[in-house]
Design a protein around this motif. Structure first.
Motif, PDB file in Angstrom:
ATOM      1  N   ALA A  24       1.901   1.726  -3.544  1.00 11.34           N
ATOM      2  CA  ALA A  24       0.764   2.199  -4.347  1.00 11.34           C
ATOM      3  C   ALA A  24       0.487   3.672  -4.056  1.00 11.34           C
ATOM      4  O   ALA A  24       0.226   4.452  -4.980  1.00 11.34           O
ATOM      5  CB  ALA A  24      -0.473   1.356  -4.061  1.00 11.34           C
ATOM      6  N   ASN A  25       0.548   4.060  -2.799  1.00  9.56           N
ATOM      7  CA  ASN A  25       0.331   5.470  -2.447  1.00  9.56           C
ATOM      8  C   ASN A  25       1.401   6.363  -3.052  1.00  9.56           C
ATOM      9  O   ASN A  25       1.110   7.470  -3.506  1.00  9.56           O
ATOM     10  CB  ASN A  25       0.290   5.645  -0.928  1.00  9.56           C
TER      11      ASN A  25
ATOM     12  N   ARG B 290       3.030   5.790  -5.827  1.00  7.68           N
ATOM     13  CA  ARG B 290       2.737   5.911  -7.269  1.00  7.68           C
ATOM     14  C   ARG B 290       1.598   6.897  -7.507  1.00  7.68           C
ATOM     15  O   ARG B 290       1.672   7.728  -8.414  1.00  7.68           O
ATOM     16  CB  ARG B 290       2.400   4.540  -7.860  1.00  7.68           C
ATOM     17  N   ARG B 291       0.556   6.819  -6.685  1.00  7.28           N
ATOM     18  CA  ARG B 291      -0.567   7.760  -6.838  1.00  7.28           C
ATOM     19  C   ARG B 291      -0.116   9.190  -6.579  1.00  7.28           C
ATOM     20  O   ARG B 291      -0.523  10.113  -7.270  1.00  7.28           O
ATOM     21  CB  ARG B 291      -1.714   7.386  -5.898  1.00  7.28           C
ATOM     22  N   SER B 292       0.727   9.384  -5.584  1.00 15.31           N
ATOM     23  CA  SER B 292       1.234  10.725  -5.282  1.00 15.31           C
ATOM     24  C   SER B 292       1.995  11.302  -6.461  1.00 15.31           C
ATOM     25  O   SER B 292       1.847  12.480  -6.797  1.00 15.31           O
ATOM     26  CB  SER B 292       2.164  10.691  -4.069  1.00 15.31           C
ATOM     27  N   ARG B 293       2.819  10.453  -7.068  1.00 13.00           N
ATOM     28  CA  ARG B 293       3.591  10.932  -8.225  1.00 13.00           C
ATOM     29  C   ARG B 293       2.663  11.315  -9.371  1.00 13.00           C
ATOM     30  O   ARG B 293       2.905  12.300 -10.065  1.00 13.00           O
ATOM     31  CB  ARG B 293       4.583   9.866  -8.675  1.00 13.00           C
ATOM     32  N   ARG B 294       1.603  10.527  -9.583  1.00 13.25           N
ATOM     33  CA  ARG B 294       0.673  10.843 -10.672  1.00 13.25           C
ATOM     34  C   ARG B 294      -0.038  12.167 -10.412  1.00 13.25           C
ATOM     35  O   ARG B 294      -0.292  12.934 -11.334  1.00 13.25           O
ATOM     36  CB  ARG B 294      -0.351   9.724 -10.846  1.00 13.25           C
ATOM     37  N   ARG B 295      -0.364  12.422  -9.151  1.00 14.67           N
ATOM     38  CA  ARG B 295      -1.079  13.660  -8.827  1.00 14.67           C
ATOM     39  C   ARG B 295      -0.156  14.874  -8.803  1.00 14.67           C
ATOM     40  O   ARG B 295      -0.627  16.003  -8.818  1.00 14.67           O
ATOM     41  CB  ARG B 295      -1.755  13.528  -7.459  1.00 14.67           C
TER      42      ARG B 295
ATOM     43  N   ASP C  83       8.861  10.694 -14.780  1.00 12.74           N
ATOM     44  CA  ASP C  83       8.546   9.267 -14.815  1.00 12.74           C
ATOM     45  C   ASP C  83       8.838   8.654 -16.179  1.00 12.74           C
ATOM     46  O   ASP C  83       9.010   7.453 -16.295  1.00 12.74           O
ATOM     47  CB  ASP C  83       7.082   9.011 -14.447  1.00 12.74           C
TER      48      ASP C  83
ATOM     49  N   ARG D 196       0.822  -1.217   0.000  1.00 14.43           N
ATOM     50  CA  ARG D 196       0.000   0.000   0.000  1.00 14.43           C
ATOM     51  C   ARG D 196       0.854   1.264   0.000  1.00 14.43           C
ATOM     52  O   ARG D 196       0.500   2.251  -0.646  1.00 14.43           O
ATOM     53  CB  ARG D 196      -0.969  -0.039   1.180  1.00 14.43           C
TER      54      ARG D 196
END
Length: 167
Positions: free
Chosen positions: A63-64, A66-71, A80, A60
């Motif tokens: 995953a968090n 990766r989500r932070s980088r996308r946002r 990336d 997790r």
């Protein structure tokens, strides 16, 4: 089990899991964060499922991240795209080319189910804890993954019709 004992017993396998899922730097950061969470939540760690719980937390955290980088926006998206060294995939260490090819042909979820139990030697309960699913759901996922792996490993041969000798 006290925290130091837990750390010594689980760290190598948690780190190996994280490095199989992310780059070395991201994996190291995720494992450090996972153990910080474990330190704060020692009472929440299920007895006899510690490894699965820690791998689940690490999963997790990754995953968090990766989500932070996308946002984070365009700059991170651009960064990336830059080449980086991926984490080692356990499949790369398999000497049997046929097995490695069959394993890589599986979907990521199927491959993860097989790898958690076969490579990291997690019990179904620990692997289920790591993936955040029930043990029954994990056993079903793992059984399907193993069946797909067997199919991928079974050579397809054409069956010839038997020639009956009538004489």
């Amino acid at each position: 089990m006290d925290f130091e004992e837990l750390y010594r017993a689980t760290y190598p396998r948690v780190l190996a899991y994280a490095r199989s899922m992310a780059s070395r730097e991201d994996a190291d950061d995720a494992v450090a964060e996972a153990y910080a969470i474990a330190w704060r939540r020692q009472r929440d760690i299920p007895h006899s499922a510690e490894l699965g719980w820690l791998i689940g937390v690490t999963r997790r955290v990754l995953a968090n991240a990766r989500r932070s980088r996308r946002r984070a926006g365009a700059l991170h998206a651009l960064l990336d795209l830059q080449p980086r060294a991926p984490g080692p995939d356990p499949a790369d260490r398999i000497a049997d080319d046929e097995l490695r090819t069959a394993l890589m042909a599986l979907s990521p979820l199927d491959r993860e189910a097989v790898v958690l139990t076969a490579w990291f030697d997690l019990s179904s309960a620990d692997a289920a804890q790591a993936l955040g699913v029930t043990p029954a759901a994990f056993r079903m996922r793992a059984a399907r993954a193993r069946r797909r792996l067997r199919v991928a490993l079974t050579p397809t041969t054409t069956k010839e019709r038997p020639q009956w000798n009538t004489m």
